[in-house]
Write an enzyme that holds these catalytic residues in place. Structure first.
Site, mmCIF file in Angstrom:
data_model
loop_
_atom_site.group_PDB
_atom_site.id
_atom_site.type_symbol
_atom_site.label_atom_id
_atom_site.label_comp_id
_atom_site.label_asym_id
_atom_site.label_seq_id
_atom_site.Cartn_x
_atom_site.Cartn_y
_atom_site.Cartn_z
ATOM 1 N N HIS A 264 20.944 -21.583 -19.234
ATOM 2 C CA HIS A 264 19.569 -22.045 -19.422
ATOM 3 C C HIS A 264 19.247 -23.247 -18.548
ATOM 4 C CE1 HIS A 264 17.648 -19.659 -22.602
ATOM 5 N NE2 HIS A 264 18.861 -19.468 -23.073
ATOM 6 N N GLU A 331 22.935 -25.368 -32.506
ATOM 7 C CA GLU A 331 21.810 -24.437 -32.510
ATOM 8 C C GLU A 331 22.310 -22.999 -32.677
ATOM 9 O OE1 GLU A 331 18.120 -23.257 -29.496
ATOM 10 O OE2 GLU A 331 19.926 -24.205 -28.712
ATOM 11 N N HIS A 332 23.195 -22.572 -31.793
ATOM 12 C CA HIS A 332 23.752 -21.219 -31.821
ATOM 13 C C HIS A 332 25.250 -21.285 -32.108
ATOM 14 C CE1 HIS A 332 20.168 -19.528 -29.721
ATOM 15 N NE2 HIS A 332 20.224 -20.629 -28.993
ATOM 16 N N HIS A 424 -3.584 -44.367 -67.020
ATOM 17 C CA HIS A 424 -2.929 -43.080 -67.259
ATOM 18 C C HIS A 424 -2.873 -42.792 -68.767
ATOM 19 C CE1 HIS A 424 -1.651 -43.380 -63.098
ATOM 20 N NE2 HIS A 424 -0.968 -42.246 -63.173
#
Length: 435
Positions: A264, A331-332, A424
């Site tokens: 890549h 990632e992988h 409240h």
């Protein structure tokens, strides 16, 4: 060819930490430069987009609109081979089939106590911008991995930014995939300036509610810069992969697979982690031969990766190897072991886990249907792959009946009094009074 080789047990803690830091260091190194780019787009809009495209991509957009025109989409189909069109459609259909199973029902509630109903309603994010890289290749696969879950979720407007070709055109396969997926707008800009345009808007680019998509260190840095203006989605920077292999793994197949993510770019990371020295040595012998056969610029990327962020880490056991993987949270991850499901039990952190020698990174990147846009930089510890859920948001929904009100009332008054929230408690204590 230089291939990094480490024995994990012999590394100091500082050396181990340096390896784990990986290409995230590159993102920090460009942050100041990116800050100026983002500021330029924010201040000067389209003018800055054209200037930065000329400077960084060497493309002159002076005579072209920033948004891709309808006739360019119409012409795209005729510019790609039938085999590519069919492959794009085949892969998109697979991705669509996987992701449609992730779509939540519109409204889900349960009866918590008698008369007390609580749950959530899912609705789509109104608009998203998808970043599709182009500088190191054409990525129609990245476009459909992002666009399909957005469209399944029902996002009203899906925009894509992607760097242009030298003549200012956009990759035809990307345009074909965009139209097939139902993307609404494609802009011919990329890099940090494209991220800034989606975050803040320009004369031509409509700002979006959320950004999703991986990119270079500059893109990752720009997403960090724009985080105050827009939801920047999962952290997805330069790609990274690990192969966890035992002594039974085939060195040839391991070598082929190790190169997949490494090609890549020079800032990618690709590591083999075996407990077997013979396997490590065999792979290191094969890699130079396979790398020499790769065309440029892929050959240069491979050489840079294996001499830089990639290489081989020898572990003392499969258990230690798995702990190294968990420390990386890659990632992988591909598991090349005799019993991959047993090895899977050792893994806690990884964006994607591929089991067995036939589950090749390439297949998952393109066409298994699982999403291939994954968290990087160790963020798989807390982030998940892109899915339909990235393009949805959830509203809590509560309905209390009269019976449910009386079931809850006294418990809530006690808690509100304890915490000192007067109004409240009064909203319940004095509810039956009238003006």
């Amino acid at each position: 060819m230089n291939i990094q080789f480490y024995e994990w047990a012999k590394l100091s803690e500082a050396e181990q930490a340096q390896i784990l830091a990986r290409s995230e260091q590159d993102i920090a190194s460009v942050q100041n430069a990116v800050r100026d780019i983002v500021s330029g787009v924010r201040n000067d809009g389209d003018k800055a987009l054209r200037e930065y495209t000329q400077r960084f991509d060497k493309v002159d957009l002076a005579q072209l609109p920033i948004a891709v025109r309808k006739e360019e989409f119409d012409a795209a189909e005729g510019k790609i081979d039938t085999s590519v069109r069919e492959a794009v459609e085949y892969a998109i259909d697979n991705v669509w089939n996987v992701h449609k199973g992730q779509l939540d029902a519109g409204l889900r509630t349960q009866e918590v106590r008698p008369g007390v109903y609580a749950g959530e309603r899912a609705t789509a994010v109104p608009s998203v911008g998808l970043y599709v890289p182009h500088g190191r290749g054409s990525f129609p696969s990245m476009l459909y991995m992002l666009a399909v879950p957005a469209r399944v979720a029902g996002v009203e407007h899906v925009s894509v930014v992607t760097p242009p070709n030298a003549d200012g055109s956009v990759d035809p396969a990307c345009l074909y995939a965009a139209r097939y997926c139902g993307v609404h707008t494609v802009y011919r800009v990329g890099g940090a300036h494209a991220i800034a345009a989606l975050a803040y808007g320009t004369e031509s680019v409509t700002a979006v509610s959320k950004l999703v998509g991986p990119g270079s260190s500059y893109v990752a840095a720009a997403k960090r810069e724009g985080a105050g203006a827009v939801d920047t989605g999962l952290p997805a920077g330069p790609t990274e992969s690990i192969i966890l292999a035992d002594r039974y793994a085939d060195p040839w197949k391991v070598s082929l697979d190790l190169m997949v993510e490494a090609e890549h770019g020079s800032d990618s990371q690709a590591l083999l982690i075996p407990p077997s020295r013979p396997l490590a040595e065999a792979v290191m012998e094969v890699l130079p031969e396979l790398t020499a056969q790769a065309p440029e610029p892929r050959r240069k990327f491979l050489e840079d990766v294996f001499a830089g962020y990639g290489g081989v880490i020898l572990s003392s056991s499969m258990e230690e190897g798995a702990e190294i993987v968990n420390a990386f949270a890659p990632e992988h991850l591909q598991i090349h072991t005799r019993e991959p499901y047993d090895t899977l039990g050792l893994i806690r952190h990884a964006g994607e886990i591929l089991l067995g020698e036939h589950s090749v990174f390439s297949l998952a990147n393109y066409a298994t249907g699982a999403n291939a846009v994954l968290p990087t930089g160790g963020n798989a510890r807390t982030w998940s792959p892109v899915s339909v859920r990235d393009f949805m948001k959830y509203s809590s929904v509560v309905h209390v009946t009269s019976a449910g009100y009386h079931n809850l009332r006294d418990h809530v008054i006690a808690l509100a009094d304890y915490e000192g929230f007067h109004a409240h408690a009064q909203a319940l204590r004095r509810r039956d009074e009238s003006l």
